[in-house]
Design a protein around this motif. Structure first.
Motif, PDB file in Angstrom:
ATOM      1  N   GLU A 139      -1.929   7.866  -2.104  1.00 52.22           N
ATOM      2  CA  GLU A 139      -2.211   8.040  -0.684  1.00 52.22           C
ATOM      3  C   GLU A 139      -2.489   9.522  -0.462  1.00 52.22           C
ATOM      4  O   GLU A 139      -1.843  10.375  -1.086  1.00 52.22           O
ATOM      5  CB  GLU A 139      -0.970   7.622   0.110  1.00 52.22           C
ATOM      6  CG  GLU A 139      -1.221   7.454   1.577  1.00 52.22           C
ATOM      7  CD  GLU A 139      -1.973   6.152   1.849  1.00 52.22           C
ATOM      8  OE1 GLU A 139      -2.121   5.324   0.932  1.00 52.22           O
ATOM      9  OE2 GLU A 139      -2.417   5.983   3.005  1.00 52.22           O
ATOM     10  N   SER A 185       0.371   3.631   2.076  1.00 49.80           N
ATOM     11  CA  SER A 185       0.238   4.205   3.425  1.00 49.80           C
ATOM     12  C   SER A 185       1.563   4.418   4.163  1.00 49.80           C
ATOM     13  O   SER A 185       1.647   5.339   4.989  1.00 49.80           O
ATOM     14  CB  SER A 185      -0.717   3.347   4.259  1.00 49.80           C
ATOM     15  OG  SER A 185      -1.978   3.301   3.644  1.00 49.80           O
ATOM     16  N   GLN A 189      -1.578   3.151  -6.359  1.00 48.66           N
ATOM     17  CA  GLN A 189      -2.461   3.862  -5.435  1.00 48.66           C
ATOM     18  C   GLN A 189      -1.996   5.312  -5.339  1.00 48.66           C
ATOM     19  O   GLN A 189      -0.847   5.622  -5.640  1.00 48.66           O
ATOM     20  CB  GLN A 189      -2.360   3.268  -4.023  1.00 48.66           C
ATOM     21  CG  GLN A 189      -3.051   1.932  -3.839  1.00 48.66           C
ATOM     22  CD  GLN A 189      -3.085   1.504  -2.365  1.00 48.66           C
ATOM     23  OE1 GLN A 189      -2.256   1.942  -1.561  1.00 48.66           O
ATOM     24  NE2 GLN A 189      -4.035   0.659  -2.031  1.00 48.66           N
ATOM     25  N   GLY A 208      -6.676   6.118   0.695  1.00 41.23           N
ATOM     26  CA  GLY A 208      -5.979   5.481  -0.412  1.00 41.23           C
ATOM     27  C   GLY A 208      -6.869   5.635  -1.628  1.00 41.23           C
ATOM     28  O   GLY A 208      -8.063   5.939  -1.503  1.00 41.23           O
ATOM     29  N   GLN A 229       0.862  -1.177   0.000  1.00 41.01           N
ATOM     30  CA  GLN A 229       0.000   0.000   0.000  1.00 41.01           C
ATOM     31  C   GLN A 229       0.904   1.233   0.000  1.00 41.01           C
ATOM     32  O   GLN A 229       2.096   1.117   0.305  1.00 41.01           O
ATOM     33  CB  GLN A 229      -0.876  -0.005   1.257  1.00 41.01           C
ATOM     34  CG  GLN A 229      -0.060  -0.246   2.529  1.00 41.01           C
ATOM     35  CD  GLN A 229      -0.918  -0.484   3.769  1.00 41.01           C
ATOM     36  OE1 GLN A 229      -2.125  -0.322   3.732  1.00 41.01           O
ATOM     37  NE2 GLN A 229      -0.287  -0.859   4.860  1.00 41.01           N
ATOM     38  N   GLY A 244      -9.817   2.594   0.719  1.00 40.53           N
ATOM     39  CA  GLY A 244     -10.204   2.865   2.101  1.00 40.53           C
ATOM     40  C   GLY A 244      -9.773   4.248   2.524  1.00 40.53           C
ATOM     41  O   GLY A 244      -8.973   4.905   1.862  1.00 40.53           O
ATOM     42  N   ARG A 257       0.855  -6.874  -4.402  1.00 44.51           N
ATOM     43  CA  ARG A 257       0.228  -7.897  -3.547  1.00 44.51           C
ATOM     44  C   ARG A 257       0.217  -9.216  -4.290  1.00 44.51           C
ATOM     45  O   ARG A 257       0.134  -9.226  -5.525  1.00 44.51           O
ATOM     46  CB  ARG A 257      -1.217  -7.505  -3.184  1.00 44.51           C
ATOM     47  CG  ARG A 257      -1.258  -6.343  -2.233  1.00 44.51           C
ATOM     48  CD  ARG A 257      -2.662  -6.002  -1.801  1.00 44.51           C
ATOM     49  NE  ARG A 257      -2.666  -4.652  -1.221  1.00 44.51           N
ATOM     50  CZ  ARG A 257      -3.721  -3.974  -0.869  1.00 44.51           C
ATOM     51  NH1 ARG A 257      -4.918  -4.511  -1.023  1.00 44.51           N
ATOM     52  NH2 ARG A 257      -3.619  -2.772  -0.356  1.00 44.51           N
TER      53      ARG A 257
HETATM   54  N1  PHE Z   1      -3.919   1.426   2.566  1.00 44.11           N
HETATM   55  C1  PHE Z   1      -5.292   0.966   2.551  1.00 44.11           C
HETATM   56  C2  PHE Z   1      -5.406  -0.159   1.495  1.00 44.11           C
HETATM   57  O1  PHE Z   1      -4.560  -0.271   0.661  1.00 44.11           O
HETATM   58  C3  PHE Z   1      -6.238   2.064   2.193  1.00 44.11           C
HETATM   59  C4  PHE Z   1      -6.262   3.171   3.208  1.00 44.11           C
HETATM   60  C5  PHE Z   1      -5.453   4.283   3.074  1.00 44.11           C
HETATM   61  C6  PHE Z   1      -7.120   3.090   4.299  1.00 44.11           C
HETATM   62  C7  PHE Z   1      -5.511   5.296   4.016  1.00 44.11           C
HETATM   63  C8  PHE Z   1      -7.188   4.093   5.235  1.00 44.11           C
HETATM   64  C9  PHE Z   1      -6.367   5.192   5.065  1.00 44.11           C
HETATM   65  O2  PHE Z   1      -6.345  -0.901   1.491  1.00 44.11           O
END
Ligand code: PHE
Length: 361
Positions: free
Chosen positions: A233, A193, A231, A330, A191, A305, A217
């Motif tokens: 962020e 994040s 993604q 994300g 991710q 999310g 993944r």
């Molecule tokens: N990183 C999460 C995902 O890949 C998504 C997400 C980002 C959720 C930031 C909350 C805050 O599923």
């Protein structure tokens, strides 16, 4: 030497003329030879000689045509087709020879010069990949809201990808089935994040960044999943950031990215690094929410999310959760590209088929 050449040519011409009926395989063979001759012609004269030999009035092509009627009917159609091909291919090879090396007949007494009246060679300009286009457009939209761009590495440590994001040691996402682990204990980030943590560690609040990039993944690829995807962020931390800001900013983004009629839906969810957490969907642009193949008949497409940054995360990077709050989200870039351009299979984005990619300019 010169005389020999002339004699050679005479013999070859006779060969060509002597052949009354040429069978399909012989026509194909002669075509290959003709193409080699044209490509090997070193001057305008040689090219012209090849043209006369193969296409001229007393050349090979008329001989082939004349011989067609004497062929066995079972071979006639094929030979006719090949004769047409012969004409097309050899004419093209001669034209190409003239164009590519300026082998037009020189004006006597003058060095051959570049012909400015020839049409130019059109080379396609190419186009940016739809994934790049969506990233660039997203960054533009968030820049207009005051966000700057941040970046982080694709090869991450377990700490940034999981621990610092409050992900418990036994969380299934750490599993070997879900994460590409490297031999040295690092991993390919699952991710974007971890960029949140890297940015907050480096600077005090306020923070307002977007971080586009690749994620990995161990997904089996299908119409909506790929082991490698992108993604963006988003992270906004300041004195009074609320869930309302999150919802309105994402809705504003969706309307600018997809169109004013797009609807955004937030559903309660769980992420260890946000509290409360949501998943959010955009209404399907392809069917206006009625249900189609792209949205699997639901009318909605899950984007990713989001949520309010968990106070534990704020504390771990040295921020005071009593003084600041923040939201994070994300965004699945491929999902957005699929909605925006009506693409119904994510795999098409990775096949490098320029006929497909060239449509999105
Ligand atoms: N990183 C999460 C995902 O890949 C998504 C997400 C980002 C959720 C930031 C909350 C805050 O599923």
């Amino acid at each position: 030497m010169c005389r020999n050449r002339r004699a050679d040519r005479r013999i070859m011409d006779m060969e060509v003329r002597a052949v009354k009926t040429m069978r399909p395989s012989e026509i194909a063979e002669l075509m290959q030879k003709a193409l080699v001759d044209c490509a090997g012609a070193a001057s305008a004269e040689e090219l012209e000689a090849a043209r006369i030999k193969y296409l001229g009035r007393k050349g090979a092509l008329p001989a082939i045509m004349k011989g067609l009627k004497d062929l066995d009917p079972s071979e006639r159609a094929e030979a006719g087709k090949l004769a047409n091909e012969f004409k097309k291919a050899v004419s093209a090879a001669i034209a190409e020879g003239k164009r590519s090396s300026g082998k037009t007949a020189p004006i006597p007494g003058r060095a051959p010069s570049f012909d400015h009246t020839l049409p130019g060679l059109w080379r396609g300009l190419g186009s940016r990949h739809p994934v790049s286009q969506v990233i660039e457009e997203s960054v533009r939209i968030f820049s207009s809201l005051g966000f700057t761009i941040a970046d982080g590495p694709d090869v991450e440590t377990e700490y940034y990808n999981f621990d610092a994001l409050n992900t418990p040691a036994d969380h299934p996402s750490r599993d070997i089935q879900d994460t590409f682990w490297l031999k040295n204990g690092s991993l390919l980030r699952t991710q974007t994040s971890p960029v949140q943590i890297r940015v907050m560690e480096k600077q005090p609040p306020p923070v307002r960044i977007v971080a586009p990039g690749r994620c990995y993944r161990r997904d089996t690829s299908d119409a909506t999943h790929s082991a490698n995807f992108h993604q963006i962020e988003g992270l906004y931390v300041d004195a009074t950031v609320s869930m309302t800001d999150l919802k309105s900013d994402i809705t504003y983004f969706a309307q600018r990215m997809i169109g004013p009629d797009v609807k955004v839906r937030f559903r309660p969810h769980f992420f260890p690094f946000t509290e409360p957490s949501v998943e959010y969907d955009f209404s399907c642009h392809a069917c206006d929410g009625d249900g189609c193949r792209i949205c699997k008949k639901s009318g909605w497409i899950e984007i990713s999310g989001a949520g309010m940054v968990n106070p534990k995360v704020l504390k771990s990077v040295g921020y005071d959760p009593e003084a600041v709050s923040g939201y994070a989200f994300g965004m699945g870039i491929e999902r957005i590209a699929m909605i925006k351009y009506g693409i119904n299979d994510i795999r098409m984005l990775y096949e490098n088929d320029v006929r497909f990619l060239g449509q999105f300019v």
